[in-house]
Design a protein around this motif. Structure first.
Motif, PDB file in Angstrom:
ATOM      1  N   GLN A 102      -4.812  16.040  -4.435  1.00 51.26           N
ATOM      2  CA  GLN A 102      -6.109  15.393  -4.659  1.00 51.26           C
ATOM      3  C   GLN A 102      -7.239  16.397  -4.455  1.00 51.26           C
ATOM      4  N   LYS A 162       0.840  -1.182   0.000  1.00 51.75           N
ATOM      5  CA  LYS A 162       0.000   0.000   0.000  1.00 51.75           C
ATOM      6  C   LYS A 162       0.881   1.240   0.000  1.00 51.75           C
ATOM      7  N   LEU A 184     -11.222  10.960  -6.653  1.00 51.27           N
ATOM      8  CA  LEU A 184     -11.772  10.397  -5.420  1.00 51.27           C
ATOM      9  C   LEU A 184     -10.706  10.041  -4.384  1.00 51.27           C
ATOM     10  N   GLY A 185      -9.440  10.192  -4.739  1.00 51.79           N
ATOM     11  CA  GLY A 185      -8.362   9.883  -3.797  1.00 51.79           C
ATOM     12  C   GLY A 185      -8.164   8.394  -3.589  1.00 51.79           C
ATOM     13  N   ARG A 186      -8.344   7.633  -4.612  1.00 48.14           N
ATOM     14  CA  ARG A 186      -8.172   6.174  -4.538  1.00 48.14           C
ATOM     15  C   ARG A 186      -6.839   5.765  -5.155  1.00 48.14           C
ATOM     16  N   ARG A 187      -6.344   4.647  -4.689  1.00 53.02           N
ATOM     17  CA  ARG A 187      -5.133   4.018  -5.219  1.00 53.02           C
ATOM     18  C   ARG A 187      -3.914   4.931  -5.108  1.00 53.02           C
ATOM     19  N   TYR A 222      -2.318  14.572  -0.617  1.00 51.13           N
ATOM     20  CA  TYR A 222      -3.675  14.948  -0.209  1.00 51.13           C
ATOM     21  C   TYR A 222      -4.044  16.335  -0.726  1.00 51.13           C
ATOM     22  N   ASN A 279     -10.726   5.498 -15.721  1.00 51.28           N
ATOM     23  CA  ASN A 279     -10.573   4.988 -14.356  1.00 51.28           C
ATOM     24  C   ASN A 279      -9.551   5.776 -13.555  1.00 51.28           C
ATOM     25  N   ARG A 280      -8.445   6.151 -14.200  1.00 48.78           N
ATOM     26  CA  ARG A 280      -7.405   6.896 -13.492  1.00 48.78           C
ATOM     27  C   ARG A 280      -7.898   8.285 -13.101  1.00 48.78           C
ATOM     28  N   ARG A 329     -10.982   9.154 -12.500  1.00 42.86           N
ATOM     29  CA  ARG A 329     -11.914   8.937 -11.388  1.00 42.86           C
ATOM     30  C   ARG A 329     -11.164   8.677 -10.084  1.00 42.86           C
ATOM     31  N   ASP A 330     -10.156   7.799 -10.140  1.00 44.91           N
ATOM     32  CA  ASP A 330      -9.389   7.472  -8.936  1.00 44.91           C
ATOM     33  C   ASP A 330      -8.664   8.696  -8.378  1.00 44.91           C
ATOM     34  N   TRP A 386       0.300   7.938   1.408  1.00 44.80           N
ATOM     35  CA  TRP A 386       0.131   9.270   0.844  1.00 44.80           C
ATOM     36  C   TRP A 386       0.798  10.310   1.737  1.00 44.80           C
TER      37      TRP A 386
END
Length: 101
Positions: A15, A4, A50-53, A12, A43-44, A46-47, A7
């Motif tokens: 984002q 993982k 939304l602060g994903r991945r 942050y 997808n990238r 969106r991610d 961040w």
């Protein structure tokens, strides 16, 4: 096993800026993907919003700034300012909870 990614305050802050820029742009993820000419997938985008991945790469951040009409020097200055605010907030929260930082 997948590691993982941790961040940073800068991640942050970036984002948050991406979310605000894309909200103002008011385009679908598909349209953003199309206008970026393959630099980023639906997808990238969106991610990132939304602060994903994984956090945003500099090249992705700059491409989104350009798409949104934000000058690169203005974006970097704003990112630096927001990063300092996030760092201060984290330090204040740690002090208030009695943690060492």
């Amino acid at each position: 096993m997948v590691n993982k990614i941790k961040w940073s305050a800068c991640d942050y802050a970036a984002q948050g800026m991406i979310d605000e820029m894309l909200t103002q742009l008011n385009l679908s993820y598909r349209e953003i993907e199309h206008r970026l000419n393959g630099q980023m997938s639906y997808n990238r985008v969106r991610d990132l919003r939304l602060g994903r991945r994984a956090p945003v790469r500099l090249s992705e951040f700059m491409a989104l700034c350009e798409l949104c009409g934000v000058a690169s020097d203005d974006a970097i200055n704003e990112l630096s300012s927001r990063t300092m605010k996030v760092e201060r907030s984290v330090c204040d929260n740690m002090k208030n909870s009695g943690q060492k930082g």
